[in-house]
Design a protein around this motif. Structure first.
Motif, PDB file in Angstrom:
ATOM      1  N   LYS A 125      57.711 101.183  89.077  1.00 37.12           N
ATOM      2  CA  LYS A 125      58.042  99.657  89.078  1.00 37.12           C
ATOM      3  C   LYS A 125      59.012  99.369  90.493  1.00 37.12           C
ATOM      4  O   LYS A 125      59.190  98.389  90.739  1.00 37.12           O
ATOM      5  CB  LYS A 125      58.344  99.133  87.823  1.00 37.12           C
ATOM      6  CG  LYS A 125      58.297  97.433  87.601  1.00 37.12           C
ATOM      7  CD  LYS A 125      58.541  97.104  86.242  1.00 37.12           C
ATOM      8  CE  LYS A 125      57.289  96.979  85.666  1.00 37.12           C
ATOM      9  NZ  LYS A 125      57.506  96.315  84.093  1.00 37.12           N
ATOM     10  N   GLU A 179      57.902 101.671  84.140  1.00 38.85           N
ATOM     11  CA  GLU A 179      59.273 101.569  84.407  1.00 38.85           C
ATOM     12  C   GLU A 179      59.485 102.960  85.067  1.00 38.85           C
ATOM     13  O   GLU A 179      59.141 103.911  84.895  1.00 38.85           O
ATOM     14  CB  GLU A 179      59.910 101.317  83.090  1.00 38.85           C
ATOM     15  CG  GLU A 179      59.528  99.974  82.375  1.00 38.85           C
ATOM     16  CD  GLU A 179      60.189  98.868  83.126  1.00 38.85           C
ATOM     17  OE1 GLU A 179      60.856  99.043  84.121  1.00 38.85           O
ATOM     18  OE2 GLU A 179      59.809  97.819  82.837  1.00 38.85           O
ATOM     19  N   LEU A 228      51.061 101.102  86.052  1.00 36.71           N
ATOM     20  CA  LEU A 228      52.619 100.881  86.423  1.00 36.71           C
ATOM     21  C   LEU A 228      53.281 100.943  85.305  1.00 36.71           C
ATOM     22  O   LEU A 228      53.417 100.625  84.358  1.00 36.71           O
ATOM     23  CB  LEU A 228      52.688  99.353  86.653  1.00 36.71           C
ATOM     24  CG  LEU A 228      53.762  98.650  87.271  1.00 36.71           C
ATOM     25  CD1 LEU A 228      54.109  99.374  88.683  1.00 36.71           C
ATOM     26  CD2 LEU A 228      53.647  97.345  87.051  1.00 36.71           C
TER      27      LEU A 228
END
Length: 203
Positions: free
Chosen positions: A102, A182, A180
């Motif tokens: 991200k 973190e 996607l």
């Protein structure tokens, strides 16, 4: 000579533009050199010219399509043979990565605004175009609704077949299938996966 690429997005020694493009390097430990892409085939290199040749070679490992390098005054520093770029439908490109960071996606958003900004190295495997790098750009192209991106042929690497097969085992067949994450989870899942694969091969 030791050339180290800076992979973070915060470093006072470099411009934010170059950091976002992952074009920042330290030569011999403390000499900052940065490269900023300005077109599909051109870039500006800034820093101690003593290190230019080595940094350019390191940079082109991930960006062969950049074939002309200029200094800040506009003088040509180094030139390579132009690569042939061609357009590919985004849904016909097989990723060999599973996840997208991200934080990196946010950085890439700062310089990708049109199809011409997305240039992906590919190889053909099992009759399919497979992306060798640039998965964040590819995923962003999907988010932005691009139907096509630019590509060029490049040589695959040690382990390519394995990553190709593993992506398909995880139902990753196109940019829209990438997951996607973190940054911390990306490091834990993707970096660890790569490290363990190459570590086991070396044993």
């Amino acid at each position: 000579m030791n050339i180290t690429r800076i992979n973070t997005y915060e470093d006072h020694r470099f411009s934010q533009e170059a950091l976002n493009q992952h074009g920042c390097y330290l030569a011999d430990g403390d000499a900052p050199i940065e490269i900023k892409i300005i077109s599909q085939s051109e870039a500006i290199i800034i820093g101690d010219e003593t290190y230019f040749d080595d940094v350019i070679d390191e940079f082109r490992f991930n960006a062969e399509h950049i074939t002309k390098f200029y200094d800040e005054s506009g003088k040509i520093v180094k030139k390579f043979k132009d690569l042939e770029l061609f357009k590919l439908d985004i849904d016909k490109i097989q990723p060999i990565q599973f996840f997208v960071d991200k934080d990196k996606l946010k950085a890439v958003r700062s310089f990708v605004t049109r199809e011409e900004d997305v240039i992906i190295p590919v190889a053909i495997h099992d009759g399919t175009y497979a992306s060798l790098d640039g998965h964040t750009r590819l995923y962003l192209a999907y988010i932005l609704g691009f139907k096509q991106v630019y590509a060029y042929f490049s040589e695959d690497f040690d382990g390519f077949d394995y990553f190709f097969d593993e992506a398909r085992k995880r139902n990753i067949y196109a940019a829209k299938d990438l997951i996607l994450l973190e940054h911390e989870e990306y490091v834990e899942k993707w970096d660890k996966f790569c490290d363990e694969y190459y570590m086991n091969r070396d044993e």
